[in-house]
Design a protein around this motif. Structure first.
Motif, PDB file in Angstrom:
ATOM      1  N   LYS A 178     -35.534  37.914   5.402  1.00  0.00           N
ATOM      2  CA  LYS A 178     -34.744  37.559   4.223  1.00  0.00           C
ATOM      3  C   LYS A 178     -33.527  38.480   4.135  1.00  0.00           C
ATOM      4  N   ILE A 179     -32.331  37.884   4.081  1.00  0.00           N
ATOM      5  CA  ILE A 179     -31.097  38.662   3.941  1.00  0.00           C
ATOM      6  C   ILE A 179     -30.672  38.644   2.475  1.00  0.00           C
ATOM      7  N   GLU A 180     -30.742  39.783   1.839  1.00  0.00           N
ATOM      8  CA  GLU A 180     -30.384  39.900   0.434  1.00  0.00           C
ATOM      9  C   GLU A 180     -28.868  40.050   0.277  1.00  0.00           C
ATOM     10  N   ASN A 181     -28.375  39.720  -0.928  1.00  0.00           N
ATOM     11  CA  ASN A 181     -26.946  39.874  -1.241  1.00  0.00           C
ATOM     12  C   ASN A 181     -26.068  39.285  -0.138  1.00  0.00           C
ATOM     13  N   LEU A 182     -26.390  38.081   0.212  1.00  0.00           N
ATOM     14  CA  LEU A 182     -25.741  37.425   1.349  1.00  0.00           C
ATOM     15  C   LEU A 182     -24.266  37.141   1.100  1.00  0.00           C
ATOM     16  N   LYS A 183     -23.454  37.487   2.071  1.00  0.00           N
ATOM     17  CA  LYS A 183     -22.044  37.110   2.063  1.00  0.00           C
ATOM     18  C   LYS A 183     -21.885  35.924   3.006  1.00  0.00           C
ATOM     19  N   PRO A 184     -21.408  34.787   2.520  1.00  0.00           N
ATOM     20  CA  PRO A 184     -21.279  33.606   3.372  1.00  0.00           C
ATOM     21  C   PRO A 184     -20.419  33.887   4.602  1.00  0.00           C
ATOM     22  N   GLY A 185     -20.875  33.424   5.753  1.00  0.00           N
ATOM     23  CA  GLY A 185     -20.106  33.625   6.966  1.00  0.00           C
ATOM     24  C   GLY A 185     -20.985  33.608   8.200  1.00  0.00           C
TER      25      GLY A 185
END
Length: 214
Positions: A62-69
């Motif tokens: 799980k990737i938290e605080n995801l920045k789209p890209g």
């Protein structure tokens, strides 16, 4: 059967995640004929984490605080980029004996990534075609690659109409099309005229003046 149950459990993790409230994404998958017992996940700058495979050569993260890209995973000596946006639950399956060609995504976010990986593989094959086109006259060459770009734009538009694509995906998909097109134009004079500098300069200008506006 176990794989379907595994994917269903991942999906359940996102049921309560609304479109506007999700700030994370989940990735995972299965690696056949694995080279190591882990995968490494990167963002655009740094390593996010090293994830150990379980007894079935699978992992979930799980990737938290995801920045789209774009993000990247590495296994052994192979790497592959994938597009993540908030709320995605992207699962992949690949065989290290045929890394890129065997890679298939499932889950939320899979369609856009399958589109991008298929576009990448197709572009690799088109490179050989473009080199053959370089034997043609500038006008004939331009007509050929204009046709290729038009077909790609048609395919992308059809995909956008069928799926609820994001602005980020649209920009990336269009940029890929344009990059291949202009790269082909840059290659042409050097392949076609080789060391004939006079003709190279003359026709280098000609082929770019025939470029249509995007």
């Amino acid at each position: 059967m176990k794989l379907y149950v595994y994917m269903a459990c991942i999906t359940l993790l996102l049921i309560s995640c609304g479109k506007d409230s999700c700030k994370y994404a989940i990735i995972g998958g299965e690696i056949i004929n694995n080279n190591t017992d882990y995968v490494v996940i990167f963002d655009s700058k740094d390593v996010i984490d090293t994830i150990k495979l379980d007894g079935n050569n699978r992992f979930t993260y799980k990737i938290e605080n995801l920045k789209p890209g774009f993000y990247t995973f590495r296994h052994g000596g192979e790497i592959q980029m994938f597009l993540l946006e908030p709320g995605d639950s992207l699962m992949f399956r690949l065989n290290t004996f045929d890394f890129d060609e065997s890679l298939v995504y499932t889950g939320k976010g899979a369609k856009k990534n399958n589109y991008l990986i298929n576009d990448f593989l197709k572009s690799e094959k088109e490179e050989k075609q473009v080199f053959k086109f370089c034997q043609l006259s500038p006008e004939a060459f331009t007509k050929k690659i204009d046709s290729i770009r038009a077909e790609k734009n048609k395919k992308l538009k059809k995909y956008q109409e069928k799926h609820n694509t994001s602005e980020l995906f649209n920009k990336i998909a269009q940029a890929n099309i344009d990059y291949d097109y202009y790269s082909s134009k840059e290659i042409y004079p050097f392949v076609h005229y080789g060391r004939n500098k006079k003709k190279l300069l003359k026709h280098y200008l000609l082929i770019f003046t025939t470029t249509e506006k995007i």
